[in-house]
Design an enzyme around this catalytic site. Structure first.
Site: not given
Ligand code: GLN
Length: 472
Positions: A79, A154, A178
């Site tokens: 990532k 994400s 994410s």
């Molecule tokens: N959907 C969550 C957010 O927008 C998860 C983000 C994450 O796990 N990095 O914060």
């Protein structure tokens, strides 16, 4: 031959490379061909040359050197919020578009030392804020199962690259779901480890008290393999807990004998799933997760407050993008995308409204949640939950997956707020789209979690036509 290579798991493939039945370059060729097409926009940067050099080095090693490389020759994607020395690390943001780190994250050093072959940096929601893979400054990621749909986020590119056979393993990150949400939407597996079990040194932080770097792979056995390599104490991250060297292997003979499994109501196909679990020796009963409906509010209060502090460093003065206007305001306005700016505003509000009352209350609720969770895991070894209440949404659907009122990330964020480990494995499909199921356990129980998930994976594979969905 290259199709046969693509079918092997990381566990099988690394063994073949160690025993010199396959060469690392040969393996790389099979994967990089697909990665370079970048059909789903899974990658922001593809490191073909570096990967070739790494693979050649592995092919020059003696058998006695190879023996100590658990990830020998495995193509892995990373990532783009994990720092890789000399390779661009953008966090999918204009703010870091040209940022080349001068050091590597600990996990990156560990996978290199274990013989993995990094092939590229994956697309993601900007600064890991989001849940649908659409907010990257470099274009959205597409779901390999249906390119009109979101792959989840994400860690969108990490899950998509594994699902598309562009990488065999991937490293994602997970602050509120994410790694697990995209795994579920793309039909692959992910492990969110216990907070503190994997070093975050070199991870570009979003909400440091909640996030962990996570293995993503086609099956849970490979997640366990990658986890064994990256877990452990790290002097450079004071929150790391455990000592290194523990192996988290799972074997073909895993059973669920004596396992106390809790399942939350509404998981779908309960009766059939329960019967199969009991046939495998588990004791299954229904339970509820404490305070589950409060999760979205607490999660967004705490994570946005932390994000507004963590992302304050992007001021255009030290590194990253700097606006021609020459002001901090201009830099942040032009450098960040809309969703990031909204989250930062939310965080600033949480921290300042009524002297930070929202933030302090959220921490108090989180403390109670943790206590109740400890009680719950006195009764159960494993708890099964859905991952989300939806499957991969259409890219035209403007609904904001992560922040809508149904709280589709409440089951995933639950594990981040309590710090417990959680895995997601594919459990079937619904209208031809992948569906995942989540397993959670108490702190430090990754081994039990992976063993159970592996046994469950086999149940799902054997009964693919019977147990299709988690109908929440
Ligand atoms: N959907 C969550 C957010 O927008 C998860 C983000 C994450 O796990 N990095 O914060």
């Amino acid at each position: 031959m290259s199709d046969d290579i693509l079918k092997l798991s990381a566990t099988e493939l690394s063994c073949a490379v160690r025993e010199r039945r396959l060469g690392a370059l040969e393996v790389l060729k099979a994967y990089i061909k697909r990665a370079e097409k970048n059909k789903y926009n899974s990658f922001i940067t593809i490191c073909s040359e570096e990967a070739e050099m790494t693979a050649s080095r592995i092919d020059c090693m003696s058998k006695s050197e190879l023996v100590n490389l658990p990830l020998a020759g495995i193509p892995i994607s990373i990532k783009d919020n994990i720092c890789t020395k000399g390779i661009k690390t953008t966090c999918a943001s204009r703010m870091l578009e040209n940022f080349i780190p001068s050091y590597s994250a600990s996990v990156y050093e560990k996978i290199l030392a274990a013989g993995a072959v990094p092939i590229g940096k994956t697309n993601m929601d900007e600064f890991a804020i989001g849940a649908d893979g659409t907010t990257s400054a470099f274009g959205m990621t597409l779901n390999p199962h249906d390119t009109e749909r979101s792959p989840g986020g994400s860690s969108s590119g990490s899950a998509a690259s594994v699902a598309a056979g562009e990488a065999l393993l991937s490293l994602g990150s997970d602050t509120g779901g994410s790694a697990r949400l995209p795994a579920a939407f793309c039909g692959v597996s992910a492990l969110k480890p216990t907070y503190g079990s994997v070093s975050r040194f070199g991870l570009t932080g979003l909400a440091p008290s909640l996030e962990q770097i996570c293995p993503i792979s086609r099956d849970i056995r490979d997640c366990a393999l990658l986890y064994s390599v990256i877990c452990g104490k790290d002097e450079r991250d004071m929150t790391t807990l455990y000592s290194q060297g523990k192996k988290y292997g799972v074997s073909d003979t895993e059973t669920l004998k004596g396992m106390r499994i809790g399942s939350i109501p509404g998981l779908g196909c309960d009766k059939r799933l329960f019967a199969l679990l009991e046939e495998s020796g588990a004791n299954v009963s229904e339970t509820r997760l404490p305070m589950i409906d409060t999760i979205p509010e607490i999660y967004y209060a705490i994570s946005s407050a932390e994000a507004s502090s963590t992302l304050a460093r992007y001021d255009g003065l030290r590194y990253g993008f700097s606006s021609a206007m020459g002001t901090v305001e201009g830099t942040r306005n032009e450098g960040f995308g809309t969703k990031v700016k909204e989250r930062l505003a939310q965080g600033a509000y949480v921290l300042t409204y009524d002297n930070g009352k929202i933030y302090v209350s959220a921490l108090e609720v989180q403390r109670r949640l943790r206590k109740n969770t400890d009680y719950l895991f006195e009764k159960f070894d494993i708890i099964l939950t859905p991952v989300s209440d939806i499957t991969a949404p259409s890219l035209n659907d403007t609904r904001r997956i992560g922040e809508d009122t149904t709280g589709s990330d409440k089951f995933t964020a639950y594990a981040n707020l309590t710090g417990i480990p959680a895995v997601v494995i594919p459990s079937g499909d619904k209208n031809k789209l992948p569906v995942g199921i989540q397993l959670t356990a108490k702190h430090g129980e990754e081994e039990k979690l992976c063993r159970t998930a592996y046994a469950l994976e086999r149940i799902f594979k054997t009964h693919q036509n019977n147990i299709m969905s988690t109908d929440v």
